[in-house]
Design a protein around this motif. Structure first.
Motif, PDB file in Angstrom:
ATOM      1  N   ARG A  32      46.558  17.488  65.674  1.00 20.18           N
ATOM      2  CA  ARG A  32      45.705  17.730  64.587  1.00 20.18           C
ATOM      3  C   ARG A  32      45.571  16.504  63.818  1.00 20.18           C
ATOM      4  N   ILE A  33      46.351  15.581  64.008  1.00 18.74           N
ATOM      5  CA  ILE A  33      46.232  14.134  63.489  1.00 18.74           C
ATOM      6  C   ILE A  33      44.687  13.380  63.683  1.00 18.74           C
ATOM      7  N   GLY A  34      44.327  13.540  64.833  1.00 14.00           N
ATOM      8  CA  GLY A  34      42.966  12.990  65.353  1.00 14.00           C
ATOM      9  C   GLY A  34      41.913  13.595  64.298  1.00 14.00           C
ATOM     10  N   SER A  35      41.619  14.762  64.436  1.00 16.49           N
ATOM     11  CA  SER A  35      40.692  15.478  63.786  1.00 16.49           C
ATOM     12  C   SER A  35      40.651  15.220  62.194  1.00 16.49           C
ATOM     13  N   THR A  36      41.825  15.348  61.554  1.00 21.15           N
ATOM     14  CA  THR A  36      42.313  15.029  60.230  1.00 21.15           C
ATOM     15  C   THR A  36      41.856  13.643  59.894  1.00 21.15           C
ATOM     16  N   LEU A  37      42.114  12.703  60.668  1.00 21.98           N
ATOM     17  CA  LEU A  37      41.674  11.119  60.338  1.00 21.98           C
ATOM     18  C   LEU A  37      40.428  10.949  60.461  1.00 21.98           C
ATOM     19  N   ARG A  38      39.823  11.527  61.474  1.00 24.55           N
ATOM     20  CA  ARG A  38      38.069  11.519  61.540  1.00 24.55           C
ATOM     21  C   ARG A  38      37.566  11.816  60.384  1.00 24.55           C
ATOM     22  N   SER A  39      38.017  13.071  59.873  1.00 19.80           N
ATOM     23  CA  SER A  39      37.452  13.666  58.765  1.00 19.80           C
ATOM     24  C   SER A  39      37.507  12.804  57.426  1.00 19.80           C
ATOM     25  N   ILE A  40      38.695  12.111  57.090  1.00 23.81           N
ATOM     26  CA  ILE A  40      39.035  11.481  56.055  1.00 23.81           C
ATOM     27  C   ILE A  40      38.115  10.047  55.940  1.00 23.81           C
ATOM     28  N   ILE A  41      38.379   9.344  57.250  1.00 21.37           N
ATOM     29  CA  ILE A  41      37.619   8.142  57.598  1.00 21.37           C
ATOM     30  C   ILE A  41      36.137   8.202  57.251  1.00 21.37           C
ATOM     31  N   ALA A  42      35.422   9.358  57.737  1.00 27.12           N
ATOM     32  CA  ALA A  42      34.157   9.433  57.742  1.00 27.12           C
ATOM     33  C   ALA A  42      33.651   9.588  56.139  1.00 27.12           C
ATOM     34  N   TYR A  43      34.427  10.307  55.555  1.00 32.16           N
ATOM     35  CA  TYR A  43      34.182  10.539  54.061  1.00 32.16           C
ATOM     36  C   TYR A  43      34.360   9.059  53.111  1.00 32.16           C
ATOM     37  N   LEU A  44      35.734   8.547  53.462  1.00 33.43           N
ATOM     38  CA  LEU A  44      35.803   7.257  52.774  1.00 33.43           C
ATOM     39  C   LEU A  44      34.931   6.045  52.952  1.00 33.43           C
ATOM     40  N   GLN A  45      34.485   6.072  54.214  1.00 32.21           N
ATOM     41  CA  GLN A  45      33.319   4.972  54.596  1.00 32.21           C
ATOM     42  C   GLN A  45      31.940   5.073  53.776  1.00 32.21           C
ATOM     43  N   ASN A  46      31.875   6.486  53.357  1.00 26.77           N
ATOM     44  CA  ASN A  46      30.709   6.555  52.567  1.00 26.77           C
ATOM     45  C   ASN A  46      30.797   6.310  51.009  1.00 26.77           C
ATOM     46  N   GLN A  47      31.925   6.100  50.743  1.00 31.19           N
ATOM     47  CA  GLN A  47      32.112   6.085  49.157  1.00 31.19           C
ATOM     48  C   GLN A  47      31.809   4.626  48.794  1.00 31.19           C
TER      49      GLN A  47
END
Length: 221
Positions: free
Chosen positions: A21-36
């Motif tokens: 599960r950690i891979g999909s969770t990290l992809r989601s968090i990284i994608a969001y934070l990169q746009n802030q």
């Protein structure tokens, strides 16, 4: 563009045997934070995983400079992992969220106005009228949660409706203060942190969230 040198948000992800599960969770968090437009960091706290959790996370550190992994000495419990992360995090606001991504990182946007208004602890809640539960827990888990909340209310007499949701944020000063008094490292550590925060006179706010249950829970009753 991200401005300033200070880290505005730290995101702590406690992880124990989360390779699936950690891979999909990290992809989601990284994608969001990169746009802030603020600087951020992600800290995965490995709690002595026996699977490929660590190697999975390390692959993401190769392409994400604001992601790092820290290690507990063996399996110490989620509460210990959160404490370890709170001690290591450098952000002005420190959030911990579950590795199953039951609450999307985007929910942090509901927290900002309360921090700006003087709150030091803002917690996600599944029990408020405006909360949106996409998928509910199994009946026995909901019943266990009801009993636990009843006991908590009798013991502490407070108005917080959902102390166990794994989406909580603290100001850095508050986090540094309350972890000095934390003793519980496994189940009920959330309650202890909130009790300490209240007794230390840090202002707490409960906020409705969108929550999607993952049946592959790591909680053991």
């Amino acid at each position: 563009m991200k401005t300033g040198l200070r880290i505005h948000l730290s995101v702590i992800v406690p992880a124990y045997n989360e390779e699936h599960r950690i891979g999909s969770t990290l992809r989601s968090i990284i994608a969001y934070l990169q746009n802030q437009n603020y600087r951020s960091e992600i800290l995965v706290v490995d709690d002595g995983s026996r699977d490929d959790t660590c190697s999975t996370v390390l692959k993401y550190t190769e392409t994400c400079p604001f992601l790092r992994i820290i290690y507990n000495e063996g399996n110490r419990g989620k509460g210990y992992s959160v404490k370890h992360g709170l001690q290591e995090a450098r952000g002005d606001v420190i959030l911990f969220t579950d590795a199953d991504n039951s609450t999307s990182i985007e929910m942090i946007e509901r927290f900002w106005k309360y921090f700006e208004g003087g709150c030091s602890v803002v917690i996600g809640s599944r029990k408020l009228p405006d909360s949106n539960i996409i998928s509910y827990q199994m009946l026995f888990r909901r019943f266990a949660g009801f009993v636990f909340n009843l006991i908590r209310k009798i013991l502490f007499g407070w108005s917080i409706k959902d102390s166990q949701c794994g989406f909580k944020a603290f100001s850095r000063d508050c986090a540094r203060d309350i972890v000095k008094y934390q003793h519980l490292h496994r189940f009920a550590f959330d309650v202890e942190l909130l009790v300490i925060a209240r007794r230390r006179r840090w202002k707490i706010q409960e906020v409705p969230i969108v929550w999607n249950n993952d049946e592959d829970s790591r909680v053991s009753f």
